[in-house]
Design an enzyme around this catalytic site. Structure first.
Site, PDB file in Angstrom:
ATOM      1  N   ARG A   1     -10.209  -3.183   5.680  1.00 20.96           N
ATOM      2  CA  ARG A   1      -9.430  -2.956   7.022  1.00 20.96           C
ATOM      3  C   ARG A   1      -9.137  -1.314   7.572  1.00 20.96           C
ATOM      4  NH1 ARG A   1      -5.326  -8.331   7.917  1.00 20.96           N
ATOM      5  NH2 ARG A   1      -5.909  -7.519   5.552  1.00 20.96           N
TER       6      ARG A   1
ATOM      7  N   THR B   1      -5.885 -12.312   3.237  1.00 22.66           N
ATOM      8  CA  THR B   1      -7.168 -11.588   3.091  1.00 22.66           C
ATOM      9  C   THR B   1      -8.565 -11.856   2.535  1.00 22.66           C
ATOM     10  OG1 THR B   1      -5.759 -11.951   0.813  1.00 22.66           O
ATOM     11  CG2 THR B   1      -5.097  -9.734   1.993  1.00 22.66           C
TER      12      THR B   1
ATOM     13  N   LYS C   1       2.199   2.213  -5.063  1.00 28.22           N
ATOM     14  CA  LYS C   1       2.757   1.621  -6.503  1.00 28.22           C
ATOM     15  C   LYS C   1       1.795   1.549  -7.679  1.00 28.22           C
ATOM     16  CE  LYS C   1       2.839  -2.478  -4.375  1.00 28.22           C
ATOM     17  NZ  LYS C   1       1.938  -2.166  -3.452  1.00 28.22           N
TER      18      LYS C   1
ATOM     19  N   ASP D   1       1.056  -1.273  -0.236  1.00 28.53           N
ATOM     20  CA  ASP D   1       0.265   0.015   0.236  1.00 28.53           C
ATOM     21  C   ASP D   1       1.112   1.446  -0.098  1.00 28.53           C
ATOM     22  OD1 ASP D   1      -2.556  -1.613   0.598  1.00 28.53           O
ATOM     23  OD2 ASP D   1      -2.144  -2.103   1.874  1.00 28.53           O
TER      24      ASP D   1
ATOM     25  N   THR E   1     -10.070  -5.664   1.505  1.00 34.44           N
ATOM     26  CA  THR E   1     -10.595  -6.025   2.791  1.00 34.44           C
ATOM     27  C   THR E   1     -11.703  -4.750   3.851  1.00 34.44           C
ATOM     28  OG1 THR E   1      -8.529  -5.767   4.601  1.00 34.44           O
ATOM     29  CG2 THR E   1      -9.278  -7.904   3.114  1.00 34.44           C
TER      30      THR E   1
ATOM     31  N   GLN F   1       2.150  -6.428  -3.362  1.00 34.79           N
ATOM     32  CA  GLN F   1       2.427  -5.918  -1.834  1.00 34.79           C
ATOM     33  C   GLN F   1       3.506  -5.406  -1.522  1.00 34.79           C
ATOM     34  OE1 GLN F   1       0.968  -9.305  -3.553  1.00 34.79           O
ATOM     35  NE2 GLN F   1      -0.486  -8.670  -2.997  1.00 34.79           N
TER      36      GLN F   1
ATOM     37  N   GLY G   1       5.514  12.185  -4.320  1.00 25.70           N
ATOM     38  CA  GLY G   1       4.198  11.680  -4.670  1.00 25.70           C
ATOM     39  C   GLY G   1       3.474  12.929  -3.062  1.00 25.70           C
ATOM     40  N   VAL G   2       2.815  14.044  -3.789  1.00 20.33           N
ATOM     41  CA  VAL G   2       2.455  14.927  -3.181  1.00 20.33           C
ATOM     42  C   VAL G   2       0.968  15.004  -3.442  1.00 20.33           C
ATOM     43  CG1 VAL G   2       4.419  16.458  -3.810  1.00 20.33           C
ATOM     44  CG2 VAL G   2       3.040  16.629  -4.934  1.00 20.33           C
TER      45      VAL G   2
ATOM     46  N   GLY H   1      -4.244  -4.527  -3.657  1.00 19.28           N
ATOM     47  CA  GLY H   1      -5.738  -3.750  -4.112  1.00 19.28           C
ATOM     48  C   GLY H   1      -4.707  -2.388  -4.193  1.00 19.28           C
ATOM     49  N   HIS H   2      -5.092  -1.430  -5.537  1.00 19.25           N
ATOM     50  CA  HIS H   2      -3.984  -0.694  -6.110  1.00 19.25           C
ATOM     51  C   HIS H   2      -5.107   0.510  -6.330  1.00 19.25           C
ATOM     52  CE1 HIS H   2      -0.577  -3.863  -7.217  1.00 19.25           C
ATOM     53  NE2 HIS H   2      -1.106  -3.689  -5.522  1.00 19.25           N
TER      54      HIS H   2
ATOM     55  N   ARG I   1      -5.611   0.436   8.617  1.00 12.79           N
ATOM     56  CA  ARG I   1      -4.732  -0.310   8.456  1.00 12.79           C
ATOM     57  C   ARG I   1      -3.930   0.650   9.682  1.00 12.79           C
ATOM     58  NH1 ARG I   1      -3.414   2.135   2.131  1.00 12.79           N
ATOM     59  NH2 ARG I   1      -4.134   0.670   0.987  1.00 12.79           N
TER      60      ARG I   1
HETATM   61  P1  GDP Z   1      -0.901  -0.214  -3.337  1.00 11.27           P
HETATM   62  O1  GDP Z   1      -0.932  -1.257  -2.995  1.00 11.27           O
HETATM   63  O2  GDP Z   1       1.004   0.399  -3.143  1.00 11.27           O
HETATM   64  O3  GDP Z   1      -1.511   0.559  -4.991  1.00 11.27           O
HETATM   65  O4  GDP Z   1      -1.214   1.502  -2.653  1.00 11.27           O
HETATM   66  P2  GDP Z   1      -2.904   1.748  -2.748  1.00 11.27           P
HETATM   67  O5  GDP Z   1      -3.345   2.266  -3.359  1.00 11.27           O
HETATM   68  O6  GDP Z   1      -3.309   0.218  -1.246  1.00 11.27           O
HETATM   69  O7  GDP Z   1      -2.721   2.910  -1.262  1.00 11.27           O
HETATM   70  C1  GDP Z   1      -2.488   3.565  -1.397  1.00 11.27           C
HETATM   71  C2  GDP Z   1      -2.713   4.717  -1.404  1.00 11.27           C
HETATM   72  O8  GDP Z   1      -3.039   6.310  -1.289  1.00 11.27           O
HETATM   73  C3  GDP Z   1      -4.159   5.039  -2.777  1.00 11.27           C
HETATM   74  O9  GDP Z   1      -5.605   5.687  -1.578  1.00 11.27           O
HETATM   75  C4  GDP Z   1      -3.159   5.923  -3.197  1.00 11.27           C
HETATM   76  O10 GDP Z   1      -4.937   6.863  -4.043  1.00 11.27           O
HETATM   77  C5  GDP Z   1      -2.959   7.123  -2.583  1.00 11.27           C
HETATM   78  N1  GDP Z   1      -1.491   7.940  -3.216  1.00 11.27           N
HETATM   79  C6  GDP Z   1      -0.710   7.236  -3.578  1.00 11.27           C
HETATM   80  N2  GDP Z   1       0.084   8.275  -3.468  1.00 11.27           N
HETATM   81  C7  GDP Z   1      -0.322   9.255  -3.059  1.00 11.27           C
HETATM   82  C8  GDP Z   1       0.420  10.367  -3.088  1.00 11.27           C
HETATM   83  O11 GDP Z   1       1.404  10.732  -3.151  1.00 11.27           O
HETATM   84  N3  GDP Z   1      -0.571  11.697  -1.833  1.00 11.27           N
HETATM   85  C9  GDP Z   1      -1.197  11.060  -1.289  1.00 11.27           C
HETATM   86  N4  GDP Z   1      -1.974  11.683  -0.627  1.00 11.27           N
HETATM   87  N5  GDP Z   1      -1.991  10.007  -1.488  1.00 11.27           N
HETATM   88  C10 GDP Z   1      -1.368   8.519  -2.219  1.00 11.27           C
HETATM   89  P1  IMO Z   2      -1.113  -4.427  -1.880  1.00 11.46           P
HETATM   90  O1  IMO Z   2      -0.346  -4.897  -3.567  1.00 11.46           O
HETATM   91  C1  IMO Z   2      -1.404  -4.923   2.391  1.00 11.46           C
HETATM   92  C2  IMO Z   2      -1.184  -9.048   3.649  1.00 11.46           C
HETATM   93  C3  IMO Z   2      -2.088  -9.336   4.231  1.00 11.46           C
HETATM   94  C4  IMO Z   2      -1.934 -10.045   5.472  1.00 11.46           C
HETATM   95  C5  IMO Z   2      -0.549 -11.014   4.207  1.00 11.46           C
HETATM   96  C6  IMO Z   2      -1.108 -12.179   4.094  1.00 11.46           C
HETATM   97  O2  IMO Z   2      -2.235  -3.661  -2.095  1.00 11.46           O
HETATM   98  O3  IMO Z   2      -0.059  -3.486  -1.587  1.00 11.46           O
HETATM   99  P2  IMO Z   2      -3.087 -12.902   1.414  1.00 11.46           P
HETATM  100  O4  IMO Z   2      -4.085 -12.724   1.522  1.00 11.46           O
HETATM  101  O5  IMO Z   2      -1.628 -12.236   0.461  1.00 11.46           O
HETATM  102  O6  IMO Z   2      -2.002 -14.270   1.816  1.00 11.46           O
HETATM  103  O7  IMO Z   2      -2.154 -12.066   3.168  1.00 11.46           O
HETATM  104  O8  IMO Z   2      -0.588  -9.634   3.259  1.00 11.46           O
HETATM  105  N1  IMO Z   2      -1.544  -8.436   2.684  1.00 11.46           N
HETATM  106  C7  IMO Z   2      -0.956  -7.094   1.924  1.00 11.46           C
HETATM  107  N2  IMO Z   2      -1.039  -5.792   2.972  1.00 11.46           N
HETATM  108  N3  IMO Z   2      -1.164  -4.368   0.620  1.00 11.46           N
HETATM  109  C8  IMO Z   2      -1.654  -5.579   0.180  1.00 11.46           C
HETATM  110  O9  IMO Z   2      -0.846  -5.683  -1.384  1.00 11.46           O
HETATM  111  C9  IMO Z   2      -1.686  -6.449   0.523  1.00 11.46           C
HETATM  112  N4  IMO Z   2      -1.586  -8.248   0.002  1.00 11.46           N
HETATM  113  C10 IMO Z   2      -1.821  -8.877   1.334  1.00 11.46           C
HETATM  114  O10 IMO Z   2      -2.689  -8.269   4.939  1.00 11.46           O
HETATM  115  O11 IMO Z   2      -1.246  -9.481   6.747  1.00 11.46           O
HETATM  116 MG    MG Z   3      -3.326  -1.443  -1.953  1.00 11.15          MG
END
Ligand code: GDP
Ligand code: IMO
Ligand code: MG
Length: 427
Positions: A302, A128, A16, A13, A300, A223, A412-413, A40-41, A304
């Site tokens: 949840r 998850t 990416k 998270d 999920t 991840q 990232g801002v 979850g991207h 963080r």
């Molecule tokens: P990923 O799993 O690594 O793709 O990240 P997630 O999408 O799960 O979580 C990152 C969150 O931060 C998302 O809601 C993005 O829209 C947000 N985000 C990404 N870069 C930035 C940033 O530079 N600033 C802010 N405020 N939000 C960001």
């Molecule tokens: P992105 O790509 C954050 C965590 C789960 C759990 C552990 C194992 O959005 O960064 P799994 O279902 O993979 O067997 O769960 O890994 N986990 C993540 N945490 N971001 C994710 O993906 C994750 N994918 C799995 O919460 O602790």
């Molecule tokens: Mg994510």
């Protein structure tokens, strides 16, 4: 121009999805190489927000071919609903390619994930619940179902029988659940075959030919480094290799082709699920990071867990991935703190430790040693260049760079595509 890997440097998270999408316009292929719909991207394009789980974030860039590599585990029902959801919003998904060697998350893998977590009770991983671990376990046990098996009913039936044999014993005798019928599973899986057929191909050949033709290939990790099955905080990890080496095995591309490895690094730290987290905050600062950063799981839902930046982890990520660059995200979230603590080392049993301990019990005892940096209060979301940032924000970035062992090439801002400061070009 050869291949780049973009991966999470912390516990997932990090942003990416946004970073991949940003580069998607300039690359020819974006490839997922591991994980599945546990990811979850989030990608924000203009006023549109997309949550992608299985599809590579490059799917939102029209010129780019999205690829699901052999190292990914695919839940066909999730994939098809993600595709139709995007089609309804006008996104063309016809270029998608799926490896015939990718493994399928079957309905029984999802069941096993849920019951084993329940059985673990207090010791649960906090997965998850998407069947990721059991599907990779079947792969390693050589009883997995691959995408190509959907096209041979007899082989598929034999394989489902083999996979369910032992599992049904466990489900009925140990977990007190009903047995799963082979026919039902086979029928469900065959129902996906035709719909997936246009996408299924030999992605290893496609990607290597593309690289021979000087196309640009971007590997998008799911991840993060600390969730890696080998290099993460085992057993509180996912069941694949998000680290850089995973791109080679999970896509069938040799390490000599990879020229750049970019670590996505949040300006603070978050984690979902169980496991150690030295800089975790249980006070109002943690609450504020969660609120301002919108730190709620995309998959999920949840909350963080949140904490200050941990430079020990960043250094570790640099080492195990051979990072050439960092993309620092969410710097804007830290606006408003007068002082910002940064973990520079750990104290373990009274001793100062500069590097991540390999021992699980040491890591569980690690207490953060903080240095405090002065904060800033100016809005930075409109900053377009490094010099637009307030002096203290600049110093925060420079300090992180020095501690983390690789140059910070973008910042990232804000969540939007254009809310990014580019320092060194990635391409
Ligand atoms: P990923 O799993 O690594 O793709 O990240 P997630 O999408 O799960 O979580 C990152 C969150 O931060 C998302 O809601 C993005 O829209 C947000 N985000 C990404 N870069 C930035 C940033 O530079 N600033 C802010 N405020 N939000 C960001
Ligand atoms: P992105 O790509 C954050 C965590 C789960 C759990 C552990 C194992 O959005 O960064 P799994 O279902 O993979 O067997 O769960 O890994 N986990 C993540 N945490 N971001 C994710 O993906 C994750 N994918 C799995 O919460 O602790
Ligand atoms: Mg994510």
């Amino acid at each position: 121009m050869p291949a780049l890997v973009l991966l999470g440097a912390q516990w997932g998270d990090e942003g990416k999805g946004k970073a991949t999408d940003l580069l998607g316009g300039s690359v020819d292929y974006v490839v997922r190489y591991q994980g599945g719909n546990n990811a979850g991207h989030t990608v924000v394009v203009g006023d549109q927000k997309y949550a992608l789980h299985l599809l590579p974030s490059g799917i939102l860039s029209p010129g780019c071919t999205p690829v699901i590599g052999n190292g990914v585990v695919v839940d066909p029902s999730v994939l098809l609903s993600e595709l139709s959801g995007l089609n309804e919003r006008g996104v063309d998904t016809s270029k998608l390619l799926i490896s015939g060697n990718a493994h399928i998350i079957t309905p029984y893998n999802v069941t096993v994930d849920k019951v084993t977590e329940r059985f673990l009770g207090k010791r649960k991983i906090g997965t998850t619940g998407r069947g990721i671990g059991p599907t990779y376990a079947d792969k390693i046990n050589r009883v997995g179902i691959r995408v190509q098996d959907l096209y041979d009913e007899s082989i598929l039936t034999q394989k489902v029988e083999a996979a369910l044999d032992g599992k049904n014993q466990l489900l009925t005798k140990l977990y007190n659940r009903r047995a799963i019928a082979v026919d039902q599973v086979v029928e469900e899986l065959l129902g996906y075959a035709e719909k997936l057929a246009p996408y299924v191909t030999d992605t290893v050949l496609v990607l290597n030919q593309a690289l021979d033709d000087d196309k640009v290939v971007l590997f998008e990790g799911g991840q993060g480094t600390l969730l890696d099955i080998d290099h993460g905080t085992y057993p509180f990890v996912t069941s694949s290799n998000p680290t850089a080496g995973g791109a080679c095995t999970g896509a069938g591309v040799g390490p000599t082709k990879i020229s750049r490895v970019i670590g996505i690094l949040k300006a603070y730290t978050t984690r979902v699920g169980s496991g150690p987290f030295p800089t975790e905050l249980f006070d109002e600062d943690g609450e504020a990071l969660r609120r301002i950063g919108g730190e709620r799981g995309v998959t999920t839902g949840r909350d963080r867990r949140c904490g200050w930046f941990d430079a020990v982890i960043a250094r570790y990520a640099t080492r195990v991935n051979g990072l050439t660059d960092f993309f620092l995200t969410k710097l804007d979230v830290l606006t408003g703190w007068e002082q910002i603590p940064v973990c520079v080392a750990y104290e373990i049993d009274g001793k100062r430790v500069e590097e991540l301990p390999y021992s699980q019990s040491d890591f569980h005892h690690a207490k953060p040693v903080y240095e405090t940096l002065p904060g800033w209060s100016e809005d930075i979301t409109k900053a377009k260049s490094f010099s637009d940032l307030p002096k203290n924000a600049q110093n925060y970035v420079k300090a992180l760079e020095e501690m983390s062992g690789a140059p910070i090439s973008a910042i990232g801002v804000g969540p939007g595509r254009d809310e990014t400061i580019e320092i060194n070009s990635f391409l």
